[in-house]
Design an enzyme around this catalytic site. Structure first.
Site, PDB file in Angstrom:
ATOM      1  CG  HIS A 186      17.441   6.731 -12.862  1.00 50.03           C
ATOM      2  ND1 HIS A 186      17.886   5.653 -12.150  1.00 50.03           N
ATOM      3  CD2 HIS A 186      16.563   6.231 -13.774  1.00 50.03           C
ATOM      4  CE1 HIS A 186      17.287   4.555 -12.576  1.00 50.03           C
ATOM      5  NE2 HIS A 186      16.495   4.872 -13.574  1.00 50.03           N
ATOM      6  N   GLY A 191      18.763   2.441 -19.471  1.00 47.87           N
ATOM      7  CA  GLY A 191      20.129   1.936 -19.456  1.00 47.87           C
ATOM      8  C   GLY A 191      20.939   2.407 -18.262  1.00 47.87           C
ATOM      9  CG  ASN A 192      19.579   5.559 -15.823  1.00 45.21           C
ATOM     10  OD1 ASN A 192      20.302   6.543 -15.867  1.00 45.21           O
ATOM     11  ND2 ASN A 192      18.357   5.559 -16.353  1.00 45.21           N
ATOM     12  NE  ARG A 197      23.386  -4.194 -13.395  1.00 47.01           N
ATOM     13  CZ  ARG A 197      22.161  -3.655 -13.433  1.00 47.01           C
ATOM     14  NH1 ARG A 197      21.671  -3.042 -12.366  1.00 47.01           N
ATOM     15  NH2 ARG A 197      21.423  -3.722 -14.536  1.00 47.01           N
TER      16      ARG A 197
END
Length: 258
Positions: A186, A191-192, A197
């Protein structure tokens, strides 16, 4: 193939390979772009951007975003701008090599309307807790002073895997494991999830070619978002106590996204 890695676990690889659909390569070869795509508009990039954003709670509908992006129909800026930013990050990834520097640039792009400029593409310097809607702590991420060391290991492993000769089945395993390791570190203030993804699919494309961008993995994760988060939580509460032997349910979600 046995790969010597510093942070990305591979002890479940043999078991994973035994549980995969035997025709994974056939399903991958059947991926095609959509007829809605044009020279200046990518349907599957829209799908990725919309559903990855919806996982994070954005109220955006695919049909509306397509009308906005493909046909130029105007919507309120606050309805589309974060998804526009993520779309730009996907387009950037599709034209650039997966690397430490380009991951930071992708984060700068996707977080333009999420974070202050000083935090875009830069590691967080605060503690990070992931909490449930009712305020319970469900995960304690890596401490700020551990992030540079852990991310250095991550980037070294990423480069090793990019250069390794992997089968398509091994590639899917490591793509999902990259997803897990990154999200558990993280590294950003926010925006992690959007980043990882994208990185997961970017890795697939790096290893298997541009057809990987047509895989609707973000849509599948959104459709199964409760299971998605449940499977991520199976690893444990605190970063240095994570048990990656519990990763299999999450690892099998990526090939299920076909």
């Amino acid at each position: 193939m046995s790969v010597d890695l510093k942070i990305i676990p591979n002890q479940l690889l043999d078991s994973y390979l035994q549980q995969l659909p035997y025709h994974l390569n056939v399903m991958f070869e059947q991926l095609r772009d959509a007829e809605l795509s044009t020279v200046n508009f990518s349907f599957y990039t829209s799908v990725s951007s919309v559903f990855s954003s919806k996982i994070e709670g954005e109220r955006i509908e695919l049909d509306s975003f397509i009308k906005h992006k493909r046909d130029g129909i105007p919507f309120r800026a606050d309805y589309t701008q974060k998804i526009d930013d993520l779309y730009d990050a996907y387009i950037f990834a599709q034209h650039n090599r997966l690397s430490k520097e380009n991951i930071a640039e992708a984060h700068r792009l996707l977080s333009r309307h999420i974070l202050n400029k000083s935090a875009q593409g830069n590691f967080r310097t605060q503690n990070m807790y992931v909490s449930t809607p009712d305020g319970k702590i469900e995960y304690v991420a890596a401490l700020p002073f551990d992030i540079p060391v852990e991310m250095q290991k991550f980037y070294l492993d990423l480069e090793t895997l990019i250069n390794a000769n992997l089968s398509i089945e091994e590639t899917f395993f490591y793509a999902a494991m990259i997803h897990l390791v990154f999200v558990k570190i993280h590294p950003w203030n926010d925006g992690n999830g959007r980043s990882v993804r994208l990185i997961e699919k970017w890795f697939l494309a790096e290893k298997l070619g541009q057809r990987a961008w047509y895989l609707p993995s973000e849509r599948y994760y959104y459709d199964q978002h409760e299971l998605y988060y449940t499977n991520i939580r199976k690893l444990g509460l605190e970063y240095f106590e994570l048990d990656y032997s519990n990763s299999m349910p999450f690892l099998l979600m990526l090939p299920a996204s076909f």
